[in-house]
Design an enzyme around this catalytic site. Structure first.
Site, PDB file in Angstrom:
ATOM      1  N   LYS A  80       0.950  -0.786   0.417  1.00 65.86           N
ATOM      2  CA  LYS A  80       0.360  -0.183   0.396  1.00 65.86           C
ATOM      3  C   LYS A  80       1.443   1.390  -0.071  1.00 65.86           C
ATOM      4  O   LYS A  80       2.058   0.762   1.085  1.00 65.86           O
ATOM      5  CB  LYS A  80      -0.844   0.411   1.210  1.00 65.86           C
ATOM      6  N   GLY A 177     -25.517   2.039   3.438  1.00 67.07           N
ATOM      7  CA  GLY A 177     -24.674   2.648   2.584  1.00 67.07           C
ATOM      8  C   GLY A 177     -24.769   1.958   1.163  1.00 67.07           C
ATOM      9  O   GLY A 177     -25.692   0.666   0.867  1.00 67.07           O
ATOM     10  N   GLY A 179     -24.176   4.005  -1.578  1.00 63.65           N
ATOM     11  CA  GLY A 179     -23.141   4.845  -2.379  1.00 63.65           C
ATOM     12  C   GLY A 179     -22.048   3.781  -3.712  1.00 63.65           C
ATOM     13  O   GLY A 179     -22.915   3.007  -3.989  1.00 63.65           O
ATOM     14  N   TYR A 183     -25.073   0.522  -4.109  1.00 64.76           N
ATOM     15  CA  TYR A 183     -25.758   1.057  -4.825  1.00 64.76           C
ATOM     16  C   TYR A 183     -25.920  -0.215  -6.132  1.00 64.76           C
ATOM     17  O   TYR A 183     -27.394  -0.471  -6.798  1.00 64.76           O
ATOM     18  CB  TYR A 183     -25.941   2.361  -6.201  1.00 64.76           C
TER      19      TYR A 183
HETATM   20  P1  NAD Z   1     -19.281   5.330  -0.989  1.00 62.78           P
HETATM   21  O1  NAD Z   1     -18.223   5.756  -0.493  1.00 62.78           O
HETATM   22  O2  NAD Z   1     -19.133   5.387  -2.043  1.00 62.78           O
HETATM   23  O3  NAD Z   1     -20.502   4.299  -0.347  1.00 62.78           O
HETATM   24  C1  NAD Z   1     -20.271   4.643   0.896  1.00 62.78           C
HETATM   25  C2  NAD Z   1     -21.437   5.345   1.365  1.00 62.78           C
HETATM   26  O4  NAD Z   1     -21.797   5.062   2.606  1.00 62.78           O
HETATM   27  C3  NAD Z   1     -21.542   6.340   1.041  1.00 62.78           C
HETATM   28  O5  NAD Z   1     -22.751   6.737   0.350  1.00 62.78           O
HETATM   29  C4  NAD Z   1     -22.308   6.927   2.058  1.00 62.78           C
HETATM   30  O6  NAD Z   1     -22.927   8.433   2.499  1.00 62.78           O
HETATM   31  C5  NAD Z   1     -22.320   6.438   2.745  1.00 62.78           C
HETATM   32  N1  NAD Z   1     -22.611   6.277   4.399  1.00 62.78           N
HETATM   33  C6  NAD Z   1     -21.325   7.042   5.110  1.00 62.78           C
HETATM   34  N2  NAD Z   1     -21.679   6.737   5.955  1.00 62.78           N
HETATM   35  C7  NAD Z   1     -23.020   5.643   6.869  1.00 62.78           C
HETATM   36  C8  NAD Z   1     -23.652   6.277   8.040  1.00 62.78           C
HETATM   37  N3  NAD Z   1     -23.187   5.714   9.007  1.00 62.78           N
HETATM   38  N4  NAD Z   1     -24.758   5.220   7.758  1.00 62.78           N
HETATM   39  C9  NAD Z   1     -25.627   5.438   5.969  1.00 62.78           C
HETATM   40  N5  NAD Z   1     -24.938   5.377   5.119  1.00 62.78           N
HETATM   41  C10 NAD Z   1     -23.427   5.878   5.452  1.00 62.78           C
HETATM   42  O7  NAD Z   1     -18.137   3.796  -1.060  1.00 62.78           O
HETATM   43  P2  NAD Z   1     -17.894   2.700  -1.227  1.00 62.78           P
HETATM   44  O8  NAD Z   1     -16.845   2.252  -2.466  1.00 62.78           O
HETATM   45  O9  NAD Z   1     -19.323   1.692  -1.674  1.00 62.78           O
HETATM   46  O10 NAD Z   1     -17.273   1.678  -0.437  1.00 62.78           O
HETATM   47  C11 NAD Z   1     -18.109   1.415   0.681  1.00 62.78           C
HETATM   48  C12 NAD Z   1     -16.915   0.147   1.809  1.00 62.78           C
HETATM   49  O11 NAD Z   1     -16.578  -1.222   0.661  1.00 62.78           O
HETATM   50  C13 NAD Z   1     -15.829   0.814   2.283  1.00 62.78           C
HETATM   51  O12 NAD Z   1     -15.916   0.042   3.534  1.00 62.78           O
HETATM   52  C14 NAD Z   1     -14.847   0.189   1.159  1.00 62.78           C
HETATM   53  O13 NAD Z   1     -13.664   0.622   1.862  1.00 62.78           O
HETATM   54  C15 NAD Z   1     -15.700  -0.872   1.398  1.00 62.78           C
HETATM   55  N6  NAD Z   1     -14.912  -1.667  -1.003  1.00 62.78           N
HETATM   56  C16 NAD Z   1     -15.242  -0.963  -1.572  1.00 62.78           C
HETATM   57  C17 NAD Z   1     -14.452  -1.298  -2.828  1.00 62.78           C
HETATM   58  C18 NAD Z   1     -15.365  -0.563  -3.887  1.00 62.78           C
HETATM   59  O14 NAD Z   1     -14.800  -1.157  -5.566  1.00 62.78           O
HETATM   60  N7  NAD Z   1     -15.769   0.943  -4.086  1.00 62.78           N
HETATM   61  C19 NAD Z   1     -13.885  -2.938  -2.521  1.00 62.78           C
HETATM   62  C20 NAD Z   1     -13.708  -3.334  -1.623  1.00 62.78           C
HETATM   63  C21 NAD Z   1     -14.113  -2.695  -0.863  1.00 62.78           C
END
Ligand code: NAD
Length: 360
Positions: A80, A177, A179, A183
């Site tokens: 990382k 969540g 996001g 979604y």
């Molecule tokens: P993102 O930021 O797009 O979505 C997370 C969502 O959670 C946001 O829309 C935010 O408003 C919402 N949120 C935050 N706090 C909240 C709460 N207390 N209650 C309700 N909603 C809340 O992030 P993402 O890319 O969807 O990632 C989500 C998780 O998945 C993270 O932990 C990330 O590390 C993990 N992850 C993501 C990926 C990827 O490909 N994007 C890969 C591996 C792991």
């Protein structure tokens, strides 16, 4: 801060500091373990309060990548990079090209990608100076839908383990969540999947108003629940797709679901919470196993990207989770500890395999 002591604790191979006065590039790359292959892990840009915080973060994240790649069956190690700075002010072409030159200086021991506060656009600058970057525009693309698909397969594995039936049909879900990953995962659960299986009911929570509006508009049947009420819903699966550490001393007694499985990282505040879930009869899908879809997808860029092959490998998350659930059962340990053991065993076996010299 005694850095060597920290490196000794979990056998870190390398910690590299780099700096450029012109662009204020200040970064640290950590290579945790390269037994299985080059260390791969994204570059995170964050305004850390102190250098110690940055070191703590980079070593924790690098080690996590070792376990994630090992469990996903990839020939990758864990690494990382963290950059210390204000993402709103510090980004420039020369900043990221500078990063690329430091990545290149590691000669392929470390491969970078985007992460928090770094984008495909930033990585395009990195790629001007190094061959060791993935997640570029025009290649494997946005990892989130693939991460969500891997989690969808993981949820099916958890349903199979718990109910001897992997179908989403008739099941209920609480998604925390909506996001990037949440979604897409909701979309899969609503029936947009190759099995044509559709959830009976989905609840979701969010704190971002525009994401709440988007869901209400596109899928009014998905019911909004306030963030503090989501943990205690009586559903089949609680699906964490937002924050880390959501299973903690405060929330652990609130869960009324038989399964916790989603995309979020670091779901358990402490490893011991895994055992507490086990004692409560809640099946937990270990985060770095179920959310490895994005990593598997990006890994395929290294060998000439083929979407079909990448997706087939992402689907193996189903089999891998079932294997880990069974290890947990047979050893009477929590699933998070079983995942750690699964990863460590693979690293140990491949290390031993490489003991004898073979000319290729
Ligand atoms: P993102 O930021 O797009 O979505 C997370 C969502 O959670 C946001 O829309 C935010 O408003 C919402 N949120 C935050 N706090 C909240 C709460 N207390 N209650 C309700 N909603 C809340 O992030 P993402 O890319 O969807 O990632 C989500 C998780 O998945 C993270 O932990 C990330 O590390 C993990 N992850 C993501 C990926 C990827 O490909 N994007 C890969 C591996 C792991």
């Amino acid at each position: 801060m005694n850095i060597f002591k920290k490196m000794e604790e979990f056998n870190y191979e390398q910690l590299v500091y780099f700096y450029d006065s012109e662009t204020e590039l200040k970064g640290i790359t950590c290579i945790h373990n390269t037994t299985l292959g080059p260390a791969l892990g994204g570059t995170r840009l964050w305004n850390y309060n102190s250098e110690e915080d940055a070191v703590e973060d980079v070593i924790r994240l690098a080690r996590g990548m070792t376990y994630k790649a090992a469990c996903a069956g990839l020939n990758l190690g864990g690494g990382k990079t963290v950059l210390i700075g204000d993402a709103k002010k510090i980004k420039s072409e020369s900043y990221f090209r500078g990063l690329g030159r430091y990545v290149q200086s590691l000669n392929g021991r470390y491969i970078t990608a985007e992460d928090v506060n770094t984008s495909t656009k930033d990585m395009a600058y990195v790629a001007m100076e190094t061959d060791y970057v993935v997640g570029l525009g025009g290649k494997s693309g946005n990892p989130s839908p693939v991460t969500a698909y891997g989690a969808f397969m993981g949820i099916k594995a958890a349903l199979m383990k718990k109910f001897e039936d992997s179908s989403i049909e008739g099941r209920t879900f609480a998604v925390q969540g909506a996001g990037q990953t949440g979604y897409y995962l909701i979309d899969y659960l609503l029936g947009n999947n190759k099995f044509k299986e559709k959830a009976k009911k989905i609840y979701f929570t969010e704190i971002n108003e525009s994401y709440i509006e988007r869901m209400n508009k596109e899928h009014p049947e998905v019911e909004f629940i306030s963030p503090d009420k989501i943990y205690s819903l009586e559903v089949d699966v609680f699906v964490p797709c937002a924050l880390g550490k959501i299973v903690n001393d405060k929330t652990i007694d609130e869960f009324k679901c038989p399964i916790i499985a989603g995309t979020a990282n670091n779901v358990l505040e402490r490893e011991a919470h895994g055992n507490m879930l086990k004692e409560r009869g809640i099946l937990y899908a270990p985060d770095y196993v179920i959310n490895a879809g994005g990593l598997i997808n990006v890994y395929h860029e290294l060998n000439g990207y083929n979407k079909e092959n990448a997706i087939l490998e992402v689907e193996l998350i189903y089999d891998r989770l079932l294997e880990i659930f069974n290890i947990a059962d047979s050893l009477n340990i929590s699933t998070n500890i079983a995942a750690n053991e699964f990863a460590e065993k693979r690293i140990k076996q491949i290390k031993s395999l490489k003991n004898n010299f073979i000319k290729r």
